[in-house]
Design a protein around this motif. Structure first.
Motif, PDB file in Angstrom:
ATOM      1  N   THR A   1       1.271  -1.383   0.495  1.00  0.00           N
ATOM      2  CA  THR A   1       0.191   0.207   0.207  1.00  0.00           C
ATOM      3  C   THR A   1       1.372   1.543  -0.342  1.00  0.00           C
ATOM      4  O   THR A   1       0.971   2.020  -0.505  1.00  0.00           O
ATOM      5  CB  THR A   1      -1.015  -0.058   1.494  1.00  0.00           C
ATOM      6  N   LYS A   2       1.935   0.872   0.772  1.00  0.00           N
ATOM      7  CA  LYS A   2       2.771   2.599   0.819  1.00  0.00           C
ATOM      8  C   LYS A   2       3.858   2.568  -0.509  1.00  0.00           C
ATOM      9  O   LYS A   2       3.142   3.676  -0.977  1.00  0.00           O
ATOM     10  CB  LYS A   2       3.604   2.096   1.919  1.00  0.00           C
TER      11      LYS A   2
ATOM     12  N   ALA B   1       2.277   1.511  -3.397  1.00  0.00           N
ATOM     13  CA  ALA B   1       1.283   2.640  -4.526  1.00  0.00           C
ATOM     14  C   ALA B   1       0.786   3.029  -3.449  1.00  0.00           C
ATOM     15  O   ALA B   1       0.572   4.110  -4.921  1.00  0.00           O
ATOM     16  CB  ALA B   1      -0.087   1.553  -4.191  1.00  0.00           C
ATOM     17  N   LEU B   2       0.785   3.789  -2.821  1.00  0.00           N
ATOM     18  CA  LEU B   2       0.735   5.221  -2.446  1.00  0.00           C
ATOM     19  C   LEU B   2       2.078   6.800  -3.135  1.00  0.00           C
ATOM     20  O   LEU B   2       1.386   7.273  -3.178  1.00  0.00           O
ATOM     21  CB  LEU B   2       0.568   5.595  -0.524  1.00  0.00           C
TER      22      LEU B   2
ATOM     23  N   LYS C   1      -7.412   7.342  -0.363  1.00  0.00           N
ATOM     24  CA  LYS C   1      -8.042   6.625   0.277  1.00  0.00           C
ATOM     25  C   LYS C   1      -6.922   5.964   0.915  1.00  0.00           C
ATOM     26  O   LYS C   1      -7.081   4.585   1.970  1.00  0.00           O
ATOM     27  CB  LYS C   1      -9.403   6.168  -0.793  1.00  0.00           C
ATOM     28  N   GLN C   2      -5.567   5.712  -0.275  1.00  0.00           N
ATOM     29  CA  GLN C   2      -4.959   4.996   0.269  1.00  0.00           C
ATOM     30  C   GLN C   2      -3.953   4.916   0.990  1.00  0.00           C
ATOM     31  O   GLN C   2      -3.945   4.770   1.843  1.00  0.00           O
ATOM     32  CB  GLN C   2      -3.741   4.920  -0.916  1.00  0.00           C
ATOM     33  N   LYS C   3      -4.166   6.723   1.916  1.00  0.00           N
ATOM     34  CA  LYS C   3      -3.604   6.575   3.028  1.00  0.00           C
ATOM     35  C   LYS C   3      -4.319   6.255   4.347  1.00  0.00           C
ATOM     36  O   LYS C   3      -3.768   5.672   5.270  1.00  0.00           O
ATOM     37  CB  LYS C   3      -3.822   8.514   3.509  1.00  0.00           C
TER      38      LYS C   3
ATOM     39  N   GLN D   1      -6.481   3.975   3.450  1.00  0.00           N
ATOM     40  CA  GLN D   1      -6.222   2.562   4.123  1.00  0.00           C
ATOM     41  C   GLN D   1      -4.568   1.753   4.700  1.00  0.00           C
ATOM     42  O   GLN D   1      -4.961   1.204   5.452  1.00  0.00           O
ATOM     43  CB  GLN D   1      -6.013   1.700   2.364  1.00  0.00           C
TER      44      GLN D   1
END
Length: 915
Positions: free
Chosen positions: A204-205, A207-208, A424-426, A428
């Motif tokens: 996720t990080k 992708a962010l 949203k990613q943050k 998540q």
């Protein structure tokens, strides 16, 4: 006759022209007269406004003065109350101090009695403890004797119980060990879950980070496009220069590309249809366009085309409805763009005659059907002009003036969507972090439980070992029971002798305890009475301090209000002066315009007289011409014959002129072709004519080859001259900067070399002086010995180390470690004072630099420091008595009351100053 008639007609025409000029002059003067009257009326209204504003300022200033007087009166009252409150505070504090001293005396008396009572109680408790111990010992000995006799009988049964205890401890140990292994397995499972969460967090990080990078790239593109649009990049220099005046010239509305909106699928077609008109500047009226043309001429910024809304698009062209129904026709260009209602006529003017079709085949079919009378563009950028000319090829548009605004809007939406995805990613990522924190908490609980299980396991192991040990000890105790029985008999005899002595000590302690209780009772009564008084006094002090704080706060508030009102009064005075000046200026302007009205009125009166005179002269001239016409009426028949002949000649002349006009049109068409294709005039072409090219066939072939070579060069950059001039100016600027930098580098290297040589010379000079001064200070502080400074050899003097050689008196040192801490500190102080002596500073702060010195060295340090005070003022932070004794003035901080620090100062040279 003709000359007479022409003379009469010329005189009449001259008089009529002069009469018309007089009429125009009169109308112009009347218009100026109306304008001046309107300006005088506006000035009178401004004067009334200034009068009202002046009255408001005077009224507001009087209010501020009244407020200032009220605040000054309140401040005087508050200052008087503060002074009386200070006196009241002093008396209350003195009374409170007396009560505190009495409380302290009683407290000391009670404390002394309490300490003595505690000592008596301790002694009494010790005596009772001994008595109790002896009683206990006697009882225990008796019990022990009974137990000993019993133990002989119970030895066998106790052995069986110990064996059972060992087995039970083994069972508990195995159970604790099993629980420990289960918890260890749970800990491993949680570790695996934590690893999985960590991998998800990394994904996720990542992708962010990628989304954030893409977001910043798109945002940078958006900011670049906005900057390009604001700077009008892609437009000609003259366009940019004119649009720079948009803020100061309200009549400038913008360029055509900024005022219309086009869907993406029609951008190429509309930009092709507009051509150079896309950079035309739209103004509200002809006056604004005229001013901007004058601005371009004056500053030599180039040429530009202006479209005033008052003259453009007044006639809306009618579209051919039949052509709109042909195959492939999308519509009229003006209908495919959108703009505000204000620019509807502009759309019709620019695109009202342009038909947009989908492909070039449909465009050719449409043009042939309507005999090449329509202007047609295709979606891919091909253009068909009325008359049959075609333009097309690869469409290369670097500026994209029409699509720029659309691209900015699309980028804004993209950036907004990317920002939402990042949020949203943050979120998540935050949820994953929360899950990891929960797993950490679970792991922490498992580890705590694991520790407890391990502790239980170790405890059960210790219990097992202890049970085994007890069993072994029980076996050995049987043999010691007999010896212990003999020892108990001897202890019983000693206890009986000690108990008689303990009773005498208890009686003496009880008597002294009664006396102390009587003394404490009297002290307690006094203390309670003084505490009540202290509370009342404390309440009075708090009340006085609270009132004093309120008054001080009120005084500060009044000071702030007075300062604010003074500032407002100054501002009102400035506003009043400004209003007076504006009123006088308006009055003077109205007087000047009234004088202009009187002058123009006189001019109009004189023009009326001139108008009457001209009308009389015209009437006389017409009368004379009528007389000439009657006089020469006999020649009219001959004149008619001549007129018929002249008509015949006019017809022949008309035919020849028509033929001449056709030839001229052909010449102009060829000239236009030469200008459009080669940007050459006929005169310039004649100058470039080469007599060698006399064969038209070869010349046409050469022209075709040259055109083919030109087409291979690609599209023509219309801004090439501007780009070259801009690039040339930038090159000259950069070259000048480069030459300056090279010259500056050379100058800096020379300066560095000069500074380096100067630093070496100055360093060696000062180092030699410091060497001498260091040896002198070292001997004075140590009372002898030798101190030397040396440079490390074979190194650059600006980078080499410095060796300090210190030899106190009576010592021969081989290593610095042989010196004490005080000697090291004194050596450092010697070097510090040597540098100070070389160039004394006016002020110096020393923080406990003599802390490691003994008393004798502290004295020498203080004496030497006192000598340096001739050139330098020292502030010394110290705890050493010798340094404080040598100081001129001492400052310290004390806390007589809890939480209240007080500065205490002692002037040690006051008597010397008085003498």
């Amino acid at each position: 006759m003709e000359r007479d008639m022409e003379t009469a007609d010329g005189a009449l025409e001259s008089l009529r022209e002069e009469l018309g000029n007089t009429t125009v002059l009169k109308g112009k003067l009347e218009g100026q007269l109306n304008v001046l009257r309107e300006q005088i009326h506006a000035a009178q209204q401004s004067e009334e406004h200034f009068k009202v504003r002046q009255q408001e300022i005077v009224s507001e200033r009087e209010q501020r003065l009244e407020q200032q007087a009220g605040f000054l009166e309140q401040k005087t009252q508050v200052d008087h109350l503060l002074k009386s409150m200070e006196e009241q505070k002093g008396s209350v504090m003195a009374h409170y101090q007396e009560i505190q001293e009495e409380i302290a005396r009683c407290s000391r008396g009670m404390e002394d009695g309490k300490n003595e009572m505690i000592e008596l109680l301790n002694n009494k408790a010790s005596i009772k403890a001994r008595q109790q111990r002896y009683d206990t010992m006697q009882e225990q000995i008796n019990i022990r004797k009974a137990q000993l006799s019993k133990r002989f009988l119970e030895q066998k049964s106790e052995e069986e119980e110990l064996q059972f205890s060992v087995e039970e401890c083994k069972r508990k140990y195995e159970k604790a060990k099993g629980r420990y292994l289960d918890l260890l397995e749970q800990e491993q499972e949680l570790e695996q879950k934590n690893q999985q969460c960590q991998e998800r967090q990394e994904e996720t990080k990542k992708a962010l980070e990628e989304g954030t990078a893409f977001y910043h790239r798109e945002r940078s593109r958006l900011e670049s496009l906005v900057n390009i649009a604001e700077r009008y990049d892609g437009y000609g220099n003259s366009i940019r220069r004119v649009m720079e005046k948009k803020e100061t010239e309200p009549g400038l509305l913008g360029v055509v590309a900024d005022l219309i909106q086009v869907e993406k699928q029609y951008e190429i077609a509309i930009e092709t249809a507009l051509g150079a008109s896309i950079q035309n500047i739209v103004t509200t009226d002809e006056a604004t366009a005229k001013n901007m043309i004058g601005y371009l001429k004056k500053n030599r910024f180039g040429r530009a085309t202006f479209l005033p809304l008052t003259s453009v698009g007044r006639r809306v062209p009618q579209a051919n409805q039949a052509a709109l129904k042909e195959p492939g026709v999308i519509g009229i260009g003006s209908e495919l763009v959108s703009a505000r209602e204000q620019f509807a006529g502009l759309k019709s003017h620019l695109l009202g005659r342009t038909y947009v079709v989908d492909t070039i085949d449909h465009a050719l079919a449409l043009a042939r059907k309507y005999q090449y009378s329509l202007r047609i563009v295709t979606l891919e950028g091909e253009s068909l002009s009325p008359g049959g000319s075609m333009t097309g090829g690869a469409f290369k548009n670097t500026s994209n003036l029409l699509g720029r605004k659309r691209e900015i809007e699309e980028l804004e939406k993209t950036v907004q969507k990317l920002q939402e995805v990042i949020e949203k990613q943050k979120q998540q990522l935050e949820e994953i972090r929360t899950a990891r924190e929960l797993l950490k908490e679970d792991a922490k609980q498992i580890r705590e439980a694991l520790k407890e299980a391990m502790l239980d396991q170790n405890t059960e192991k210790m219990n097992l070992d202890r049970a085994i040990e007890q069993k072994e000890q029980n076996d050995s105790q049987y043999f010691g029971l007999r010896a212990e029985s003999r020892e108990l008999e001897y202890q019983l005899r000693e206890i009986g002798e000690s108990r008689s002595m303990i009773l005498e000590d208890l009686q003496a302690a009880d008597q002294r305890e009664k006396e102390i209780e009587e003394e404490n009772r009297s002290f307690q009564e006094i203390l309670e009475r003084q505490n009540r008084l202290a509370k009342e006094s404390q309440s009075s002090v708090s009340q006085v301090q609270l009132e004093e704080a309120n008054l001080m706060q009120k005084a500060d508030f009044l000071k702030e209000n007075l300062s604010r009102i003074q500032g407002e009064l100054k501002k009102l005075e400035a506003d009043l002066e400004a209003a007076k000046r504006e009123k006088d200026d308006s009055k003077e302007d109205a007087s000047k315009k009234q004088r202009d009205i009187e002058e123009i009125s006189r001019t109009i009166q004189s023009s009326d007289a001139e108008y009457s005179r001209l009308e009389q002269q015209i009437a006389q001239g017409q009368k004379q011409r009528e007389e000439l016409s009657q006089k020469y009426r006999g020649f009219f028949q001959k004149q008619e014959e001549l007129s018929r002949r002249i008509n015949d000649l006019d017809k022949e002349l008309y035919r020849l002129n028509s033929q001449k006009e056709k030839l001229q049109e052909n010449v102009e068409s060829q000239s236009s072709y030469m200008w459009e294709e080669y940007e050459l005039t006929l005169h310039n072409a004649m100058e470039l004519r080469n007599q060698e090219y006399d064969n038209p066939a070869e010349l046409k072939k050469l022209i075709a080859e040259i055109k083919d070579a030109i087409r291979k060069l690609g599209d023509v950059n219309v801004n090439a001259i501007e780009d070259y001039r801009s690039l040339s100016e930038r090159y000259l600027f950069m070259k000048t900067q480069h030459d300056d930098l090279v010259e500056a580098e050379k100058t800096l290297l020379d300066i560095i070399e000069e500074l380096d040589a100067g630093m070496r010379r100055q360093f060696m000079e000062k180092f030699t002086q410091i060497q001498t001064e260091f040896n002198k200070v070292f001997k004075e502080l140590f009372g002898g010995g030798k101190g030397t400074l040396e440079l490390v050899e074979d190194e650059d003097i600006l980078e080499c180390g410095i060796r300090i050689i210190a030899q106190p008196p009576g010592k021969k040192l081989q290593n610095m470690m042989q010196m004490s801490g005080g000697e090291k500190s004194l050596t450092a102080i010697s070097l510090l004072f040597a540098i100070q002596n070389l160039k004394p500073s006016p002020f110096c702060l020393l923080d406990e630099i003599e802390a490691a010195l003994d008393d004798s060295n502290v004295g020498r340090f203080a004496n030497y420091l006192h000598k340096l005070t001739q050139n330098t003022q020292f502030i010394v932070i110290t705890h050493r008595r010798g340094t404080m004794a040598a100081a001129d003035r001492l400052y310290g901080i004390t806390m007589q009351e809890k939480g209240v620090s007080t500065l205490v100062s002692v002037n040690l040279i006051e008597e010397d100053l008085d003498q």
